[in-house]
Design an enzyme around this catalytic site. Sequence first.
Site, PDB file in Angstrom:
ATOM      1  N   ASN A 127       1.944   3.290  11.022  1.00  0.00           N
ATOM      2  CA  ASN A 127       1.267   3.687  12.270  1.00  0.00           C
ATOM      3  C   ASN A 127       1.811   2.848  13.423  1.00  0.00           C
ATOM      4  OD1 ASN A 127      -0.564   1.645  10.646  1.00  0.00           O
ATOM      5  ND2 ASN A 127      -0.925   1.242  12.818  1.00  0.00           N
TER       6      ASN A 127
ATOM      7  N   MET B  87      -1.406  -7.211   7.119  1.00  0.00           N
ATOM      8  CA  MET B  87      -2.434  -8.094   6.555  1.00  0.00           C
ATOM      9  C   MET B  87      -1.969  -8.791   5.273  1.00  0.00           C
ATOM     10  SD  MET B  87      -5.689  -5.564   7.086  1.00  0.00           S
ATOM     11  CE  MET B  87      -5.880  -4.593   8.586  1.00  0.00           C
ATOM     12  N   SER B  88      -0.674  -8.928   5.088  1.00  0.00           N
ATOM     13  CA  SER B  88      -0.199  -9.516   3.821  1.00  0.00           C
ATOM     14  C   SER B  88       1.105 -10.281   4.019  1.00  0.00           C
ATOM     15  CB  SER B  88       0.009  -8.398   2.788  1.00  0.00           C
ATOM     16  OG  SER B  88       1.094  -7.579   3.159  1.00  0.00           O
TER      17      SER B  88
ATOM     18  N   HIS C 111      -7.233   3.060   6.897  1.00  0.00           N
ATOM     19  CA  HIS C 111      -6.563   2.788   5.619  1.00  0.00           C
ATOM     20  C   HIS C 111      -6.087   4.101   4.995  1.00  0.00           C
ATOM     21  CE1 HIS C 111      -5.318   0.630   2.136  1.00  0.00           C
ATOM     22  NE2 HIS C 111      -6.185   1.228   1.340  1.00  0.00           N
TER      23      HIS C 111
ATOM     24  N   SER D 221       0.825  -1.211   0.000  1.00  0.00           N
ATOM     25  CA  SER D 221       0.000   0.000   0.000  1.00  0.00           C
ATOM     26  C   SER D 221       0.857   1.259   0.000  1.00  0.00           C
ATOM     27  CB  SER D 221      -0.864   0.053   1.255  1.00  0.00           C
ATOM     28  OG  SER D 221      -1.806  -0.958   1.240  1.00  0.00           O
TER      29      SER D 221
ATOM     30  N   HIS E  13      -5.137  -9.731  -1.250  1.00  0.00           N
ATOM     31  CA  HIS E  13      -5.083 -10.029   0.189  1.00  0.00           C
ATOM     32  C   HIS E  13      -6.169 -11.045   0.528  1.00  0.00           C
ATOM     33  CE1 HIS E  13      -3.714  -5.869  -0.363  1.00  0.00           C
ATOM     34  NE2 HIS E  13      -2.907  -6.072   0.654  1.00  0.00           N
TER      35      HIS E  13
ATOM     36  N   ALA F  10       2.831  -2.396   4.099  1.00  0.00           N
ATOM     37  CA  ALA F  10       2.621  -1.376   5.126  1.00  0.00           C
ATOM     38  C   ALA F  10       2.275  -2.135   6.405  1.00  0.00           C
ATOM     39  CB  ALA F  10       1.474  -0.470   4.719  1.00  0.00           C
TER      40      ALA F  10
ATOM     41  N   HIS G   7      -3.078   0.608  -4.344  1.00  0.00           N
ATOM     42  CA  HIS G   7      -2.294  -0.348  -5.124  1.00  0.00           C
ATOM     43  C   HIS G   7      -2.442   0.009  -6.605  1.00  0.00           C
ATOM     44  CE1 HIS G   7      -1.366  -3.566  -2.056  1.00  0.00           C
ATOM     45  NE2 HIS G   7      -2.136  -2.737  -1.394  1.00  0.00           N
TER      46      HIS G   7
ATOM     47  N   TYR H 106      -8.165 -10.982   2.888  1.00  0.00           N
ATOM     48  CA  TYR H 106      -9.409 -10.347   3.343  1.00  0.00           C
ATOM     49  C   TYR H 106     -10.309  -9.894   2.197  1.00  0.00           C
ATOM     50  CZ  TYR H 106      -6.890  -5.901   2.613  1.00  0.00           C
ATOM     51  OH  TYR H 106      -6.181  -4.871   2.083  1.00  0.00           O
ATOM     52  N   GLU H 107      -9.788  -9.912   0.952  1.00  0.00           N
ATOM     53  CA  GLU H 107     -10.614  -9.476  -0.173  1.00  0.00           C
ATOM     54  C   GLU H 107     -11.598 -10.567  -0.607  1.00  0.00           C
ATOM     55  OE1 GLU H 107      -8.395  -7.379  -3.390  1.00  0.00           O
ATOM     56  OE2 GLU H 107      -6.702  -7.667  -2.045  1.00  0.00           O
TER      57      GLU H 107
HETATM   58  N1  HPA Z   1      -2.429  -3.457  11.440  1.00  0.00           N
HETATM   59  C1  HPA Z   1      -2.575  -4.266  10.370  1.00  0.00           C
HETATM   60  N2  HPA Z   1      -2.209  -3.923   9.145  1.00  0.00           N
HETATM   61  C2  HPA Z   1      -1.670  -2.714   8.972  1.00  0.00           C
HETATM   62  C3  HPA Z   1      -1.491  -1.822  10.034  1.00  0.00           C
HETATM   63  C4  HPA Z   1      -1.890  -2.223  11.348  1.00  0.00           C
HETATM   64  O1  HPA Z   1      -1.768  -1.483  12.333  1.00  0.00           O
HETATM   65  N3  HPA Z   1      -0.934  -0.699   9.515  1.00  0.00           N
HETATM   66  C5  HPA Z   1      -0.770  -0.925   8.180  1.00  0.00           C
HETATM   67  N4  HPA Z   1      -1.217  -2.142   7.849  1.00  0.00           N
END
Ligand code: HPA
Length: 265
Positions: free
Chosen positions: A228, A204-205, A240, A27, A79, A109, A57, A81-82
Site C-alpha cells: 500500500n 512493523m517488523s 491488514h 505477510s 512481531h 510487507a 503467516h 506488537y503481539e
Molecule cells: N505501515 C506499516 N506496516 C505496514 C504497512 C504500512 O503502511 N503496510 C504493510 N505493512
Amino acid sequence: MTATDLASVIRSRAGTDPVRIGLILGSGLGHLAEAVDGVAIPYTDLPGFPHAGVSGHNPNLVIGDLEGVRVAVLGGRSHYYEHGKPDAMRLPLEVLKDLGAEALIATNAAGSMVPEMKTGSIMCLTDHINFSGLNPLIGEPTDARFVPMMDAYDPDLRAALLAAAKATKTEMHQGIYAWYSGPSFETPAEIRAIRMLGADAVGMSTVPEVILSRFLGLRCAAISTITNMAAGMSDEKISHSHTKEMAPLGAAKLETVLRRFLSEF
Ligand code: HPA
C-alpha cells in the site's frame, strides 16, 4: 529448550547437512515455503518458536533445497506488537545460526512513502531507521550488545540481489525502511515525519531481526513488498486484509529475484 537442543531436534527430522541461508517470510509471502524441497516442522513442535499470531503467516520451519541451496525458511515471525517483546525472534535466529546459516534474508510487507514506488513493487533495504526506539538487545549483559550497524544490510548480498533482479528483468527499488511498532497503522502526520527523516518504506517488523542477526554474526539482507501507499500518500485504504490481498503482487517479483539469487549463491 536451548537453541542447541532445538537445532538437534531439527537435524534429527530434517537431516544434518548445514543450512546456508535463513529466510523469513512476511505477510502474504508464505507460499515460497511450499517451493522448498524439504521437511516442514510446525512451530508448535519447537518450543520457543513464535505462536501463529498473525493471519497471513504460515507457522512452519521448512528445511530443504531451493535452487540448489540448503535453506531454512521461517514461514512466520513474531512481531513486537503481539506481546511487547522486541527480542521474541532471538531463539529462532540462534537456531538458524546453530544449523549453519551464514546469512539471513528477511522479507516483509510495507507501506511506501515514495510516489513512484507503487503497490506491487519490491524494495531492497539499504538501511533502516528504528522509529520505535525499542531494541531487542536491551538486557543482553555482554559487551557483544554494542553491535555496529554500519553495513547492517550486507553490501555483497545487496549487490547479488540487484544483479538477480537485473538478470531477470525484475524492477526492484532500493531504499530505507522505518520500523514502526504497530499494530495500529501510522497517522498521516507520522508518515510525513518519517519521510522527512529519510525513510522510503514503513513496516512493523524486520528491524529487530536484523539487529539480532548482526549480533549473532549473520550477514543480512531484506526485501519489502509494497502492499500500500503509506497513510496520507494516496486514497488507497490501509488495512491488514488489504496487505494480505496485495502481497501476492510483489511476492511474484520477490520469488523471481530470490530464486535467481539462490541459484548463483
Ligand atoms: N505501515 C506499516 N506496516 C505496514 C504497512 C504500512 O503502511 N503496510 C504493510 N505493512
